[in-house]
Design a protein around this motif. Structure first.
Motif, PDB file in Angstrom:
ATOM      1  N   VAL A 149       0.810  -1.218   0.000  1.00  0.00           N
ATOM      2  CA  VAL A 149       0.000   0.000   0.000  1.00  0.00           C
ATOM      3  C   VAL A 149       0.842   1.266   0.000  1.00  0.00           C
ATOM      4  CG1 VAL A 149      -1.976  -1.130   1.073  1.00  0.00           C
ATOM      5  CG2 VAL A 149      -0.237  -0.066   2.521  1.00  0.00           C
ATOM      6  N   SER A 150       2.144   1.148   0.177  1.00  0.00           N
ATOM      7  CA  SER A 150       3.016   2.320   0.152  1.00  0.00           C
ATOM      8  C   SER A 150       3.160   2.831  -1.286  1.00  0.00           C
ATOM      9  CB  SER A 150       4.396   1.985   0.707  1.00  0.00           C
ATOM     10  OG  SER A 150       4.317   1.622   2.063  1.00  0.00           O
ATOM     11  N   ASP A 151       3.351   4.135  -1.415  1.00  0.00           N
ATOM     12  CA  ASP A 151       3.591   4.728  -2.733  1.00  0.00           C
ATOM     13  C   ASP A 151       5.091   4.717  -2.991  1.00  0.00           C
ATOM     14  OD1 ASP A 151       3.676   6.058  -5.097  1.00  0.00           O
ATOM     15  OD2 ASP A 151       2.662   7.871  -4.400  1.00  0.00           O
ATOM     16  N   LEU A 152       5.569   3.621  -3.578  1.00  0.00           N
ATOM     17  CA  LEU A 152       7.001   3.486  -3.849  1.00  0.00           C
ATOM     18  C   LEU A 152       7.493   4.449  -4.923  1.00  0.00           C
ATOM     19  CD1 LEU A 152       7.579  -0.360  -3.575  1.00  0.00           C
ATOM     20  CD2 LEU A 152       8.893   1.404  -2.417  1.00  0.00           C
ATOM     21  N   ASN A 153       6.583   5.012  -5.687  1.00  0.00           N
ATOM     22  CA  ASN A 153       7.017   6.007  -6.665  1.00  0.00           C
ATOM     23  C   ASN A 153       7.588   7.246  -5.974  1.00  0.00           C
ATOM     24  OD1 ASN A 153       6.213   4.386  -8.782  1.00  0.00           O
ATOM     25  ND2 ASN A 153       4.172   5.290  -8.920  1.00  0.00           N
ATOM     26  N   GLN A 154       7.166   7.480  -4.731  1.00  0.00           N
ATOM     27  CA  GLN A 154       7.663   8.626  -3.987  1.00  0.00           C
ATOM     28  C   GLN A 154       8.934   8.316  -3.199  1.00  0.00           C
ATOM     29  OE1 GLN A 154       6.167  11.608  -4.511  1.00  0.00           O
ATOM     30  NE2 GLN A 154       4.899  10.411  -5.932  1.00  0.00           N
ATOM     31  N   ARG A 155       9.318   7.026  -3.128  1.00  0.00           N
ATOM     32  CA  ARG A 155      10.522   6.642  -2.380  1.00  0.00           C
ATOM     33  C   ARG A 155      11.346   5.629  -3.166  1.00  0.00           C
ATOM     34  NH1 ARG A 155       7.439   4.019   2.796  1.00  0.00           N
ATOM     35  NH2 ARG A 155       9.571   3.684   3.509  1.00  0.00           N
ATOM     36  N   CYS A 156      11.303   5.733  -4.473  1.00  0.00           N
ATOM     37  CA  CYS A 156      12.018   4.806  -5.343  1.00  0.00           C
ATOM     38  C   CYS A 156      13.521   5.048  -5.225  1.00  0.00           C
ATOM     39  CB  CYS A 156      11.561   5.007  -6.785  1.00  0.00           C
ATOM     40  SG  CYS A 156      12.270   3.847  -7.965  1.00  0.00           S
ATOM     41  N   PRO A 157      14.324   3.987  -5.037  1.00  0.00           N
ATOM     42  CA  PRO A 157      15.783   4.170  -4.952  1.00  0.00           C
ATOM     43  C   PRO A 157      16.352   4.830  -6.208  1.00  0.00           C
ATOM     44  CG  PRO A 157      15.161   1.976  -4.195  1.00  0.00           C
ATOM     45  CD  PRO A 157      13.922   2.592  -4.778  1.00  0.00           C
ATOM     46  N   VAL A 162      11.227   5.501 -13.118  1.00  0.00           N
ATOM     47  CA  VAL A 162      10.682   5.710 -14.468  1.00  0.00           C
ATOM     48  C   VAL A 162       9.891   7.015 -14.413  1.00  0.00           C
ATOM     49  CG1 VAL A 162       9.135   4.842 -16.267  1.00  0.00           C
ATOM     50  CG2 VAL A 162      10.525   3.239 -14.928  1.00  0.00           C
ATOM     51  N   LYS A 163      10.294   7.977 -15.233  1.00  0.00           N
ATOM     52  CA  LYS A 163       9.688   9.299 -15.155  1.00  0.00           C
ATOM     53  C   LYS A 163       8.895   9.624 -16.413  1.00  0.00           C
ATOM     54  CE  LYS A 163      13.149  11.305 -12.036  1.00  0.00           C
ATOM     55  NZ  LYS A 163      14.105  12.413 -11.821  1.00  0.00           N
ATOM     56  N   ARG A 164       7.856  10.392 -16.227  1.00  0.00           N
ATOM     57  CA  ARG A 164       7.028  10.905 -17.315  1.00  0.00           C
ATOM     58  C   ARG A 164       6.760  12.372 -17.030  1.00  0.00           C
ATOM     59  NH1 ARG A 164       5.475   9.602 -22.586  1.00  0.00           N
ATOM     60  NH2 ARG A 164       3.416  10.469 -23.018  1.00  0.00           N
ATOM     61  N   ASN A 165       7.221  13.249 -17.923  1.00  0.00           N
ATOM     62  CA  ASN A 165       7.074  14.689 -17.731  1.00  0.00           C
ATOM     63  C   ASN A 165       7.620  15.136 -16.375  1.00  0.00           C
ATOM     64  OD1 ASN A 165       5.782  14.943 -20.268  1.00  0.00           O
ATOM     65  ND2 ASN A 165       3.788  14.464 -19.359  1.00  0.00           N
ATOM     66  N   GLY A 166       8.748  14.572 -15.995  1.00  0.00           N
ATOM     67  CA  GLY A 166       9.427  14.953 -14.763  1.00  0.00           C
ATOM     68  C   GLY A 166       8.878  14.316 -13.510  1.00  0.00           C
TER      69      GLY A 166
END
Length: 235
Positions: A149-157, A162-166
């Motif tokens: 349930v954690s938002d790993l996109n906000q704490r990705c090593p 993987v970025k889209r429009n920054g």
């Protein structure tokens, strides 16, 4: 009476017996396009894909012995013929994946039903794109939830983003990003004795303790249940 029972058995043999009902629930703020892939020799449910608006649920019946995986696709656009693309989890540019798996990174919900019990897990082995939970329904509390349930996109090593429009929209596995045997559990690392957790898988594990984070992460990540239906919740 015997003739009626025989007729019922014949009817059931033709229509099959459902092993479980999967309820897909979109708890995200945006539309999710779930993808579904059957295991070897198993047909994809719902022909492999659908659109699920924010707050929407859909029930899908699975036949006895079914195995496969579910994942959420994000930032998708499809035309009226069902052709298009998704930024994460894309399956060959199709709304209905029709047996094609999702492009990593994508959070997976994996199942093997009636073997002889149900086995299930949430996997980050192919990376992460959104929170996913598996919640057994209609059974006692002894059947555990499998969640990330954690938002790993906000704490990705660093180096796995993987970025889209920054903006970070997904988080690669170390195997996908670095392609080294010690991260992929291949070559001399292809068994549980030599393939061990890494700093990358440990970061995933800290965020999602009940999810698979590398190939041999069975002890804390593979769950069983008997006679349940399952809620698969995105976000």
């Amino acid at each position: 009476m015997a003739l009626k029972l025989l007729h019922l058995l014949l009817v059931l043999s033709f229509i099959g017996v459902d092993a479980a009902v999967f309820t897909l629930q979109n708890n995200c703020r945006n539309t999710v396009w779930p993808g579904i892939q059957g295991g070897e020799g198993k047909a994809p449910l719902m022909n492999g894909g659908l659109r699920l608006r924010s707050g929407e649920n859909v029930n899908i019946s699975a036949p006895e012995g079914w195995s496969g995986r579910f994942w959420g696709r994000s930032l998708c656009s499809f035309d009226q013929s069902g052709r298009g693309t998704c930024i994460t989890g894309d399956c060959g540019g199709q709304l209905q994946c029709s047996g094609t798996g999702g492009a990593p990174p994508a959070t997976l919900a994996e199942f093997t039903l009636n073997s002889p019990v149900d086995y299930y897990d949430v996997s980050l082995v192919d990376g992460y794109n959104m929170p996913v939970s598996i919640i057994p329904l209609g059974v006692s509390s002894s059947c555990n939830r499998a969640t990330c349930v954690s938002d790993l996109n906000q704490r990705c090593p660093n180096g796995l983003e993987v970025k889209r429009n920054g903006r970070v929209v997904a988080c690669k596995s170390a195997c996908l990003a670095l392609n080294r045997p010690q991260y992929c559990c291949t070559g001399q690392y292809s068994n549980a004795q030599t393939c061990k957790p890494t700093s990358y898988s440990n970061a995933f594990k800290a965020a999602c303790p009940t999810a698979y984070t590398y190939a041999f992460d069975d002890q804390t990540s593979l769950f069983t249940c008997d006679g349940a239906d399952y809620l698969i919740r995105f976000c």
